[in-house]
Design a protein around this motif. Structure first.
Motif, PDB file in Angstrom:
ATOM      1  N   PRO A   1       0.794  -1.229   0.000  1.00 46.36           N
ATOM      2  CA  PRO A   1       0.000   0.000   0.000  1.00 46.36           C
ATOM      3  C   PRO A   1       0.824   1.275   0.000  1.00 46.36           C
ATOM      4  N   ASP A   2       1.932   1.303   0.731  1.00 43.62           N
ATOM      5  CA  ASP A   2       2.672   2.544   0.866  1.00 43.62           C
ATOM      6  C   ASP A   2       3.330   2.979  -0.426  1.00 43.62           C
ATOM      7  N   GLU A   3       3.653   2.031  -1.281  1.00 44.56           N
ATOM      8  CA  GLU A   3       4.227   2.442  -2.565  1.00 44.56           C
ATOM      9  C   GLU A   3       3.249   2.286  -3.723  1.00 44.56           C
ATOM     10  N   GLY A   4       2.040   1.794  -3.438  1.00 39.20           N
ATOM     11  CA  GLY A   4       1.001   1.771  -4.454  1.00 39.20           C
ATOM     12  C   GLY A   4       1.139   0.675  -5.480  1.00 39.20           C
ATOM     13  N   THR A   5       1.698  -0.461  -5.090  1.00 38.49           N
ATOM     14  CA  THR A   5       1.911  -1.567  -6.019  1.00 38.49           C
ATOM     15  C   THR A   5       1.056  -2.770  -5.627  1.00 38.49           C
ATOM     16  N   THR A   6       0.400  -3.367  -6.633  1.00 37.21           N
ATOM     17  CA  THR A   6      -0.381  -4.594  -6.434  1.00 37.21           C
ATOM     18  C   THR A   6      -0.036  -5.573  -7.530  1.00 37.21           C
ATOM     19  N   VAL A   7       0.113  -6.842  -7.179  1.00 38.54           N
ATOM     20  CA  VAL A   7       0.243  -7.889  -8.188  1.00 38.54           C
ATOM     21  C   VAL A   7      -0.895  -8.880  -7.977  1.00 38.54           C
ATOM     22  N   VAL A   8      -1.519  -9.273  -9.080  1.00 42.13           N
ATOM     23  CA  VAL A   8      -2.617 -10.237  -9.068  1.00 42.13           C
ATOM     24  C   VAL A   8      -2.160 -11.436  -9.892  1.00 42.13           C
ATOM     25  N   LEU A   9      -1.972 -12.556  -9.232  1.00 35.23           N
ATOM     26  CA  LEU A   9      -1.443 -13.749  -9.881  1.00 35.23           C
ATOM     27  C   LEU A   9      -2.495 -14.854  -9.892  1.00 35.23           C
ATOM     28  N   GLY A  10      -2.646 -15.501 -11.038  1.00 34.09           N
ATOM     29  CA  GLY A  10      -3.474 -16.698 -11.117  1.00 34.09           C
ATOM     30  C   GLY A  10      -4.960 -16.455 -11.135  1.00 34.09           C
ATOM     31  N   SER A  11      -5.431 -15.203 -11.251  1.00 27.77           N
ATOM     32  CA  SER A  11      -6.860 -14.906 -11.333  1.00 27.77           C
ATOM     33  C   SER A  11      -7.111 -14.024 -12.548  1.00 27.77           C
ATOM     34  N   ASP A  12      -8.167 -14.372 -13.303  1.00 32.11           N
ATOM     35  CA  ASP A  12      -8.528 -13.567 -14.471  1.00 32.11           C
ATOM     36  C   ASP A  12      -9.819 -12.793 -14.232  1.00 32.11           C
ATOM     37  N   TYR A  13     -10.182 -12.584 -12.959  1.00 33.81           N
ATOM     38  CA  TYR A  13     -11.413 -11.870 -12.615  1.00 33.81           C
ATOM     39  C   TYR A  13     -11.173 -10.363 -12.714  1.00 33.81           C
ATOM     40  N   THR A  14     -11.995  -9.679 -13.469  1.00 37.73           N
ATOM     41  CA  THR A  14     -11.831  -8.240 -13.658  1.00 37.73           C
ATOM     42  C   THR A  14     -11.944  -7.482 -12.347  1.00 37.73           C
ATOM     43  N   GLY A  15     -12.759  -7.984 -11.431  1.00 35.14           N
ATOM     44  CA  GLY A  15     -12.925  -7.314 -10.149  1.00 35.14           C
ATOM     45  C   GLY A  15     -11.640  -7.162  -9.369  1.00 35.14           C
ATOM     46  N   GLU A  16     -10.665  -8.059  -9.568  1.00 32.83           N
ATOM     47  CA  GLU A  16      -9.383  -7.926  -8.880  1.00 32.83           C
ATOM     48  C   GLU A  16      -8.634  -6.680  -9.367  1.00 32.83           C
ATOM     49  N   ALA A  17      -8.692  -6.405 -10.678  1.00 33.78           N
ATOM     50  CA  ALA A  17      -8.043  -5.207 -11.205  1.00 33.78           C
ATOM     51  C   ALA A  17      -8.721  -3.956 -10.665  1.00 33.78           C
ATOM     52  N   LYS A  18     -10.031  -3.942 -10.716  1.00 33.08           N
ATOM     53  CA  LYS A  18     -10.793  -2.785 -10.227  1.00 33.08           C
ATOM     54  C   LYS A  18     -10.480  -2.500  -8.765  1.00 33.08           C
ATOM     55  N   LYS A  19     -10.605  -3.501  -7.913  1.00 31.43           N
ATOM     56  CA  LYS A  19     -10.427  -3.285  -6.488  1.00 31.43           C
ATOM     57  C   LYS A  19      -8.976  -3.027  -6.104  1.00 31.43           C
ATOM     58  N   SER A  20      -8.035  -3.442  -6.929  1.00 30.91           N
ATOM     59  CA  SER A  20      -6.639  -3.178  -6.595  1.00 30.91           C
ATOM     60  C   SER A  20      -6.386  -1.684  -6.486  1.00 30.91           C
ATOM     61  N   PHE A  21      -7.059  -0.909  -7.328  1.00 27.91           N
ATOM     62  CA  PHE A  21      -6.879   0.540  -7.301  1.00 27.91           C
ATOM     63  C   PHE A  21      -7.804   1.212  -6.290  1.00 27.91           C
ATOM     64  N   LEU A  22      -9.050   0.754  -6.193  1.00 25.02           N
ATOM     65  CA  LEU A  22      -9.972   1.368  -5.246  1.00 25.02           C
ATOM     66  C   LEU A  22      -9.522   1.150  -3.806  1.00 25.02           C
TER      67      LEU A  22
END
Length: 503
Positions: free
Chosen positions: A154-175
């Motif tokens: 969170p402090d540097e604003g980086t998220t990695v999503v591995l092994g899931s193709d659900y669009t909601g993971e991309a959306k919520k990573s930023f929200l």
């Protein structure tokens, strides 16, 4: 911090420069993204694309963030490897702006493999095009990894999503990071919809009322936020935000999504939700895990893929959506529950409002945990994306509503007591409208220990008196209060005043 006590490296600086990297297609148009995703597409009868993903809900049990969870060397390696892969394989890179408020606008950068262009397409239609600024947040989503893991710094604003193709993971990573940054600035990020209602008050004067709705997916948050309330000019109701916004210390509410909405589609009907239905059946929509037959016919009632079918819809297709996404001032906050021991509406004092925030009582949905769908659950702030102390969030919420003099309520959008007494959309909308007008009369009910309506224009409130519909009501409520207090006492940072206000 890692288990070794050393600071993790700044992964954000390791992402490739998309304007220079030969392996990255930077900011392709929506038309290009749809063409790249055509191998996955089934075209609907409306001309919109429909896709089916392997993962159909968030992987909450495989998600860790470096603030609340101990990050191991393995976790850091997962992030480092994903960031390196973004610089090596053929990737799409899409930049979008999240928010418009001067104190809550962020640039988001998403990296997705070209073969998963449908994720980039759906995500890009939620947020507005960038103005060219440097990104505040980075996410790389690699669906084809063997292991499913979501890791957040969170402090540097980086998220990695591995092994899931659900669009909601991309959306919520930023929200998720939007809410975290706002909290650092003295506000509070909320999993909430926002709405502006213009009504003729009980005193005959016109009034503009700002409303917020907190609720888990599938409890009616989108339906109530987007509902026009059947108002006619000069009265009207417009939706500003559907999912995530931020309550700021000056009483304004900053929006996040400026272009689209990510709505649930199961059971969507033109009669019950005409605005959402029309937007979901527009050519501009993107459907995910919605049943579409070979002829393109769409069936929003069929849960063959999942009960968590989704559509990305465009704000400009939704008649009730305003051009603005920020609310000048919030006046009323509603907590949406499906607890059958609660009446259709309850008015709260400030400490009770903080109790409602902490309890976050609802039912589990297929968006959170499909295997537990329908079970009673509690989620602080009805927000499963909190980073940091949950008890402290409750304290901040109490302080904000007190300083801003906000009125708070609980709405039960399920049923009262046994399932024969349903609280439908018509009843909930009527309550919202009359509360905004100031025409509801309230009474302190000694047996329930709650402040409930004694009179609502057009609604027979006696029909919904909970003790009349629950066997052994007093014992049931005593047990519920004991459970609630024990739950609140599990948060060491939560103010004792809030714990003692349990209802």
């Amino acid at each position: 911090m890692s288990e070794t006590g050393t600071e993790p490296p700044s992964f954000a600086r390791r992402f490739p420069d998309p304007a220079q990297a030969a392996n990255v297609r930077y900011d392709p148009s929506l038309e290009e993204l749809r063409e790249l995703a055509s191998h996955d597409e089934r075209t609907t009868e409306y001309g919109s694309p429909a896709y089916v993903s392997e993962y159909r809900s968030r992987s909450a049990d495989r998600t860790k963030n470096a603030v609340d969870d101990a990050f191991t060397d393995e976790d850091e390696s997962l992030v480092a490897d994903a960031v390196s892969e973004a610089g090596e394989r053929e990737m799409l890179c899409v930049d979008r702006l999240m928010g418009r408020h001067p104190n809550a606008t962020f640039c988001c950068r998403l990296f997705v493999p070209v073969e998963h262009a449908r994720i980039a397409l759906a995500w890009a239609k939620l947020f507005e095009p960038t103005d060219g600024r440097e990104p505040d947040f980075h996410t790389v989503q690699l669906p084809d990894r063997d292991r499913t893991a979501i890791r957040i710094l969170p402090d540097e604003g980086t998220t990695v999503v591995l092994g899931s193709d659900y669009t909601g993971e991309a959306k919520k990573s930023f929200l998720r990071l939007f809410m975290y940054r706002v909290k650092e600035r003295g506000g509070l990020g909320l999993h909430a919809g926002s709405k502006r209602v213009r009504v003729r008050g009980a005193d005959g004067d016109d009034r503009i009322v700002g409303q917020l709705f907190l609720g888990l997916s599938a409890t009616g948050k989108s339906t109530l936020t987007s509902h026009c309330c059947w108002l006619e000019d000069p009265e009207n109701a417009v939706m500003l935000q559907d999912d995530v916004c931020a309550l700021l210390p000056d009483g304004s509410v900053a929006g996040s999504e400026g272009q689209g909405l990510f709505i649930k589609t199961i059971g969507l009907t033109e009669d019950e939700q005409p605005g959402l239905y029309r937007a979901a059946t527009a050519e501009s929509a993107v459907l995910e895990n919605v049943v579409v037959d070979e002829d393109g016919r769409v069936d929003f009632d069929d849960d063959a893929y999942t009960a968590n079918g989704r559509a990305v819809i465009q704000r400009d297709e939704l008649e009730s959506a305003d051009d603005e996404i920020d609310l000048d001032r919030v006046d009323q906050i509603f907590f949406i529950t499906r607890n059958p021991l609660m009446p259709p509406a309850t008015k709260l004092d400030d400490a009770e409002a903080a109790v409602a925030f902490m309890l976050g009582e609802s039912i589990e949905t297929s968006a959170g945990d499909p295997e537990r769908a329908g079970e009673s659950i509690r989620v602080v702030g009805t927000n499963p994306f909190i980073v940091g102390s949950e008890g402290e969030e409750g304290n901040v919420f109490r302080d904000l509503v007190t300083s801003l003099d906000v009125d708070c309520y609980v709405l039960n959008t399920g049923y009262v007591g046994d399932e024969s007494v349903d609280v439908g959309v018509e009843e909930s909308v009527s309550l919202l409208t009359e509360i905004a007008r100031g025409t509801v009369e309230w009474t302190d009910d000694d047996r329930m220990g709650l402040t409930i309506p004694s009179s609502v224009p057009g609604l027979d409130v006696d029909e919904y008196y909970v003790p009349d519909h629950v066997d052994d009501y007093d014992d049931a409520v005593a047990g519920l209060r004991a459970e609630r207090r024990a739950y609140l006492e599990s948060f060491p940072d939560l103010s004792e005043e809030i714990v003692d206000a349990v209802y």
